[in-house]
Design a protein around this motif. Structure first.
Motif, PDB file in Angstrom:
ATOM      1  N   MET A  15    -128.400  24.648 -19.238  1.00 31.62           N
ATOM      2  CA  MET A  15    -126.953  24.521 -19.360  1.00 31.62           C
ATOM      3  C   MET A  15    -126.615  24.113 -20.792  1.00 31.62           C
ATOM      4  SD  MET A  15    -125.910  25.557 -16.501  1.00 31.62           S
ATOM      5  CE  MET A  15    -124.151  25.116 -16.441  1.00 31.62           C
ATOM      6  N   ILE A  16    -125.431  24.556 -21.262  1.00 27.19           N
ATOM      7  CA  ILE A  16    -124.969  24.311 -22.627  1.00 27.19           C
ATOM      8  C   ILE A  16    -123.685  23.498 -22.575  1.00 27.19           C
ATOM      9  CG2 ILE A  16    -124.221  25.432 -24.786  1.00 27.19           C
ATOM     10  CD1 ILE A  16    -125.704  27.986 -23.765  1.00 27.19           C
ATOM     11  N   GLU A  17    -123.645  22.440 -23.383  1.00 22.59           N
ATOM     12  CA  GLU A  17    -122.406  21.653 -23.491  1.00 22.59           C
ATOM     13  C   GLU A  17    -122.114  21.389 -24.959  1.00 22.59           C
ATOM     14  OE1 GLU A  17    -122.914  18.167 -21.080  1.00 22.59           O
ATOM     15  OE2 GLU A  17    -123.166  19.372 -19.247  1.00 22.59           O
ATOM     16  N   ASP A  18    -120.887  21.597 -25.370  1.00 22.14           N
ATOM     17  CA  ASP A  18    -120.485  21.371 -26.767  1.00 22.14           C
ATOM     18  C   ASP A  18    -121.379  22.124 -27.754  1.00 22.14           C
ATOM     19  OD1 ASP A  18    -118.489  19.655 -25.869  1.00 22.14           O
ATOM     20  OD2 ASP A  18    -119.838  17.936 -25.884  1.00 22.14           O
ATOM     21  N   GLY A  19    -121.774  23.348 -27.368  1.00 19.47           N
ATOM     22  CA  GLY A  19    -122.545  24.182 -28.278  1.00 19.47           C
ATOM     23  C   GLY A  19    -123.992  23.753 -28.465  1.00 19.47           C
ATOM     24  N   GLN A  20    -124.483  22.888 -27.578  1.00 24.08           N
ATOM     25  CA  GLN A  20    -125.876  22.418 -27.647  1.00 24.08           C
ATOM     26  C   GLN A  20    -126.528  22.565 -26.272  1.00 24.08           C
ATOM     27  OE1 GLN A  20    -127.270  21.284 -30.471  1.00 24.08           O
ATOM     28  NE2 GLN A  20    -125.361  21.365 -31.656  1.00 24.08           N
ATOM     29  N   VAL A  21    -127.869  22.652 -26.242  1.00 25.97           N
ATOM     30  CA  VAL A  21    -128.580  22.656 -24.966  1.00 25.97           C
ATOM     31  C   VAL A  21    -128.375  21.309 -24.286  1.00 25.97           C
ATOM     32  CG1 VAL A  21    -130.839  22.788 -23.832  1.00 25.97           C
ATOM     33  CG2 VAL A  21    -130.318  24.299 -25.763  1.00 25.97           C
ATOM     34  N   ALA A  22    -127.749  21.311 -23.113  1.00 26.12           N
ATOM     35  CA  ALA A  22    -127.558  20.044 -22.386  1.00 26.12           C
ATOM     36  C   ALA A  22    -128.829  19.684 -21.602  1.00 26.12           C
ATOM     37  CB  ALA A  22    -126.373  20.159 -21.440  1.00 26.12           C
ATOM     38  N   TYR A  23    -129.378  20.659 -20.923  1.00 27.33           N
ATOM     39  CA  TYR A  23    -130.694  20.435 -20.296  1.00 27.33           C
ATOM     40  C   TYR A  23    -131.354  21.767 -19.978  1.00 27.33           C
ATOM     41  CZ  TYR A  23    -127.977  20.929 -15.935  1.00 27.33           C
ATOM     42  OH  TYR A  23    -127.149  21.367 -14.940  1.00 27.33           O
ATOM     43  N   PHE A  24    -132.689  21.722 -19.890  1.00 30.63           N
ATOM     44  CA  PHE A  24    -133.521  22.857 -19.502  1.00 30.63           C
ATOM     45  C   PHE A  24    -133.715  22.807 -17.995  1.00 30.63           C
ATOM     46  CE2 PHE A  24    -134.720  21.787 -23.845  1.00 30.63           C
ATOM     47  CZ  PHE A  24    -134.704  23.016 -24.468  1.00 30.63           C
ATOM     48  N   SER A  57    -138.477  29.769 -34.249  1.00 31.52           N
ATOM     49  CA  SER A  57    -138.802  28.440 -34.768  1.00 31.52           C
ATOM     50  C   SER A  57    -140.292  28.362 -35.065  1.00 31.52           C
ATOM     51  CB  SER A  57    -138.453  27.364 -33.733  1.00 31.52           C
ATOM     52  OG  SER A  57    -139.092  26.141 -34.037  1.00 31.52           O
ATOM     53  N   GLU A  58    -140.626  27.694 -36.150  1.00 32.86           N
ATOM     54  CA  GLU A  58    -142.047  27.482 -36.458  1.00 32.86           C
ATOM     55  C   GLU A  58    -142.626  26.344 -35.627  1.00 32.86           C
ATOM     56  OE1 GLU A  58    -142.598  26.997 -40.639  1.00 32.86           O
ATOM     57  OE2 GLU A  58    -141.203  28.624 -41.134  1.00 32.86           O
ATOM     58  N   THR A  59    -141.761  25.570 -34.992  1.00 30.73           N
ATOM     59  CA  THR A  59    -142.177  24.337 -34.336  1.00 30.73           C
ATOM     60  C   THR A  59    -142.543  24.527 -32.868  1.00 30.73           C
ATOM     61  OG1 THR A  59    -140.563  23.258 -35.747  1.00 30.73           O
ATOM     62  CG2 THR A  59    -141.532  21.927 -33.982  1.00 30.73           C
ATOM     63  N   SER A  60    -141.622  25.086 -32.066  1.00 31.67           N
ATOM     64  CA  SER A  60    -141.844  25.139 -30.626  1.00 31.67           C
ATOM     65  C   SER A  60    -140.889  26.128 -29.968  1.00 31.67           C
ATOM     66  CB  SER A  60    -141.626  23.757 -30.000  1.00 31.67           C
ATOM     67  OG  SER A  60    -140.257  23.410 -30.063  1.00 31.67           O
ATOM     68  N   ILE A  61    -141.190  26.477 -28.722  1.00 28.12           N
ATOM     69  CA  ILE A  61    -140.307  27.333 -27.934  1.00 28.12           C
ATOM     70  C   ILE A  61    -138.969  26.620 -27.720  1.00 28.12           C
ATOM     71  CG2 ILE A  61    -140.005  28.335 -25.631  1.00 28.12           C
ATOM     72  CD1 ILE A  61    -143.074  28.771 -25.574  1.00 28.12           C
ATOM     73  N   ASP A  62    -139.015  25.346 -27.362  1.00 28.91           N
ATOM     74  CA  ASP A  62    -137.783  24.588 -27.136  1.00 28.91           C
ATOM     75  C   ASP A  62    -136.876  24.633 -28.362  1.00 28.91           C
ATOM     76  OD1 ASP A  62    -138.851  23.868 -24.678  1.00 28.91           O
ATOM     77  OD2 ASP A  62    -139.556  21.910 -25.376  1.00 28.91           O
ATOM     78  N   ASP A  63    -137.473  24.483 -29.543  1.00 29.95           N
ATOM     79  CA  ASP A  63    -136.694  24.470 -30.773  1.00 29.95           C
ATOM     80  C   ASP A  63    -136.076  25.839 -31.058  1.00 29.95           C
ATOM     81  OD1 ASP A  63    -135.826  23.006 -33.167  1.00 29.95           O
ATOM     82  OD2 ASP A  63    -137.128  24.399 -34.244  1.00 29.95           O
ATOM     83  N   ALA A  64    -136.805  26.907 -30.742  1.00 29.76           N
ATOM     84  CA  ALA A  64    -136.259  28.262 -30.938  1.00 29.76           C
ATOM     85  C   ALA A  64    -135.028  28.468 -30.061  1.00 29.76           C
ATOM     86  CB  ALA A  64    -137.336  29.308 -30.634  1.00 29.76           C
ATOM     87  N   ILE A  65    -135.078  27.916 -28.843  1.00 23.42           N
ATOM     88  CA  ILE A  65    -133.923  28.010 -27.943  1.00 23.42           C
ATOM     89  C   ILE A  65    -132.741  27.222 -28.512  1.00 23.42           C
ATOM     90  CG2 ILE A  65    -133.052  27.376 -25.652  1.00 23.42           C
ATOM     91  CD1 ILE A  65    -135.953  27.809 -24.592  1.00 23.42           C
ATOM     92  N   ARG A  66    -133.022  26.006 -28.902  1.00 19.89           N
ATOM     93  CA  ARG A  66    -131.942  25.153 -29.426  1.00 19.89           C
ATOM     94  C   ARG A  66    -131.276  25.764 -30.657  1.00 19.89           C
ATOM     95  NH1 ARG A  66    -132.127  20.127 -26.993  1.00 19.89           N
ATOM     96  NH2 ARG A  66    -134.138  19.455 -26.161  1.00 19.89           N
ATOM     97  N   LYS A  67    -132.089  26.344 -31.549  1.00 18.59           N
ATOM     98  CA  LYS A  67    -131.528  26.936 -32.765  1.00 18.59           C
ATOM     99  C   LYS A  67    -130.643  28.130 -32.454  1.00 18.59           C
ATOM    100  CE  LYS A  67    -134.790  25.765 -36.450  1.00 18.59           C
ATOM    101  NZ  LYS A  67    -136.039  26.206 -37.103  1.00 18.59           N
ATOM    102  N   THR A 117    -135.973  35.393 -26.610  1.00 19.10           N
ATOM    103  CA  THR A 117    -134.776  36.178 -26.317  1.00 19.10           C
ATOM    104  C   THR A 117    -134.074  35.525 -25.138  1.00 19.10           C
ATOM    105  OG1 THR A 117    -135.913  38.180 -27.028  1.00 19.10           O
ATOM    106  CG2 THR A 117    -133.887  38.478 -25.771  1.00 19.10           C
ATOM    107  N   LEU A 118    -132.775  35.244 -25.321  1.00 21.18           N
ATOM    108  CA  LEU A 118    -131.981  34.543 -24.319  1.00 21.18           C
ATOM    109  C   LEU A 118    -130.814  35.404 -23.851  1.00 21.18           C
ATOM    110  CD1 LEU A 118    -131.445  31.170 -26.249  1.00 21.18           C
ATOM    111  CD2 LEU A 118    -133.261  31.691 -24.618  1.00 21.18           C
ATOM    112  N   LYS A 119    -130.458  35.291 -22.580  1.00 23.02           N
ATOM    113  CA  LYS A 119    -129.150  35.725 -22.120  1.00 23.02           C
ATOM    114  C   LYS A 119    -128.282  34.475 -22.102  1.00 23.02           C
ATOM    115  CE  LYS A 119    -130.139  39.779 -19.368  1.00 23.02           C
ATOM    116  NZ  LYS A 119    -129.251  40.621 -20.234  1.00 23.02           N
ATOM    117  N   VAL A 120    -127.115  34.549 -22.749  1.00 23.62           N
ATOM    118  CA  VAL A 120    -126.237  33.378 -22.860  1.00 23.62           C
ATOM    119  C   VAL A 120    -124.871  33.723 -22.275  1.00 23.62           C
ATOM    120  CG1 VAL A 120    -125.214  31.688 -24.419  1.00 23.62           C
ATOM    121  CG2 VAL A 120    -127.447  32.683 -24.954  1.00 23.62           C
ATOM    122  N   GLY A 121    -124.426  32.920 -21.287  1.00 25.29           N
ATOM    123  CA  GLY A 121    -123.120  33.161 -20.657  1.00 25.29           C
ATOM    124  C   GLY A 121    -122.025  32.333 -21.297  1.00 25.29           C
TER     125      GLY A 121
END
Lengths: 74, 74, 74, 74, 74, 74, 74, 74, 74, 74, 74, 74
Positions: free
Chosen positions: I48-57, L15-25, L60-64
């Motif tokens: 989920m996304i809140e305020d343009g950031q990942v809120a949780y996985f 991201s060079e760091t992690s999968i989580d970071d690639a999602i966040r970016k 690759t993400l689908k974003v709603g």
């Protein structure tokens, strides 16, 4: 949904009337034995044919429900 | 179903009214030329849009029918 | 469709009434901001449950629309 | 296979004995009404349960057969 | 497509020349025994290799054709 | 199946003898703790290798069972 | 499996007798040239038909094997 | 194919000209290092774009080759 | 795994920190109500996304557990 | 691709000539309204049939393009 | 990638720490025996559970590497 | 989500760091040009390899995102 763990169960419901009704019946019946149902996803829509007409619709659902902290889930 | 061999044919039906109706129409029409239809499975649900509204729903079905012993199936 | 290039966008619509209605609502609303919608395909059917009943149906659609020659699509 | 066009039909066969036997039965029965069967692919393996035991196995096959030049295929 | 029911058949065609040619050949040959072919979808592209070179391309197609009102389809 | 709601559970069974036997064992064992098993579908067939030979086959099944009206399912 | 890296190779084996035998043959033959085979997964089950009967079964397997530290894998 | 075991390897080839050419190039190059190539299947078709034009096509293939009895495969 | 029958349940866990943490939390919580958990497979990763950031996985897992001989599984 | 974020859009192009040409036309037309196209992937290949011949090929593409830092993408 | 042919191999790596670490370990170990590794794709994420906790993560990767002109690939 | 229509866009982040970071970016960057992002789903996890090490992860993400009533979405 942030603070909970959910489990998912697969259900099959049917209806002579419509796909929507088959979904509603499966959810309503499951809710009598599983608490805290939260969402569903349709994974298959089938049906049986008799005398050249649709006899009934049959839907397979994945249904998510919240795991309670103090007792086992379904 | 224990003692029979079945064949499966793919059908596309459509309806301006609803998904359920598109399924019913496809089954009813197919039953005029293929005998012993037994079950169906929805494999695709599409539709056409005109003037920003759903013009009609279109469903693709897999339909199973029993192969007769003494003559070819459809 | 021979002479055109189309783009496809993914939409999510919902309805307390039926799957058909969720599809119609998503198409109708999208047509207010995207022109020349031509077809749709249902890629997911889900829903939310409240008090052991279906609260609403939710459909994800792929919707195709014609790219105009003189201006950007959606 | 270089010089021919093939068609593929979907068959469902069953057997109380084994998956292999369900495949053999479906092929043998289909060969009575469709000529020039060439290959098959298993697309689904299911079965029915009675009294806590497997009652019978049921396989869905795609079966390819050669289209003859001078007459319609099955 | 609004007023018709369609059936879909699976075809395999091949060509030593190209994928496009394998599609064209399969459609052309099928049209000699099945009337009212309307559309196709490529579901598999394969080929055979001889002496370290592509010997021929082989495509599997789903082909939709209109069911006539007064007689059985293929 | 018209009047019932079913649930589906996923099982993994194994056998040193055959795929068929792995299916039969999983069904037989599950029937000791879950009542009213009705059908199964094979969703994965795997196995372990020891000393260059198949040590055992392992099948994953979806198994459908009828939900009783007066008590929770498994 | 905690401390190792594995590679996976795809194999096709066949047998006139049964699916199980086609799997066993493919594993046994592969073990002559690839060491440390650990598990397999069936990804496709096909076969050839001659004279209206199953001529042989053909299975495609993914087979996992342990990468040795001091020399290249297969 | 009755008496042999095959292995399958995944290849990626590319061409500025066409999809067919990308397939032919990948097969021809692989045949220089792997013997007894027998068939291929296209599993992905992609490409790169430069200056708003297709720069090259890129195909991923599964390629089957016969395992020789007296020496390791590729 | 040779001598046991396993069941598989679907779980959804979430974490504001990372995908790994969402998996660990789901497993840890499930282990309080289901015994003999053995393996898991990630089938979906969302968030989920809140305020343009990942809120949780949020991860959906299939989790396998051993069926005990003398009592029902979860 | 290390330092950029990309978006992916779905396009449908067609050609009476060939699959390759349908891809080229879709990319060329899209490049007039979307900047910085980088790659494509073919997700569906279809076509229409008229008078028993292929009337035109129709390809659906996923096309990736770079998101610019200072303004919205397409 | 325009002028090269690539091969793809499947790897399984594991880590007690994280999914990212399992990927890094599999790539690092493979690079000791296969040269010119270029890209990877995660095709499966699993893990083992001990004492109700994640014991280790296990990822299956497809890894692409460039085929050298003068010698066989891995 | 009951009263809104959503659109879904596909994004690729790295991201060079992690999968989580690639999602966040990817989410953070997209939120600068698309408003009302609500959820994401990971549809592909890949990466590039340099010198036998992971150079960067790529998701690759689908974003709603919610469609606003008074103006077009992205």
């Amino acid at each position: 949904m942030k603070d909970h763990v959910y489990r998912i169960t697969d259900l099959v419901g049917s209806s002579e009337t419509s796909i929507d009704d088959a979904i509603r019946k499966a959810i309503a019946k499951a809710s009598r034995t599983v608490r805290h149902l939260r969402w569903f996803e349709v994974v298959e829509t089938r049906g049986m044919i008799e005398d050249g007409q649709v006899a009934y619709f049959q839907v397979t659902l994945k249904v998510g429900f919240q795991v309670e902290d103090d007792k086992p889930g379904s």
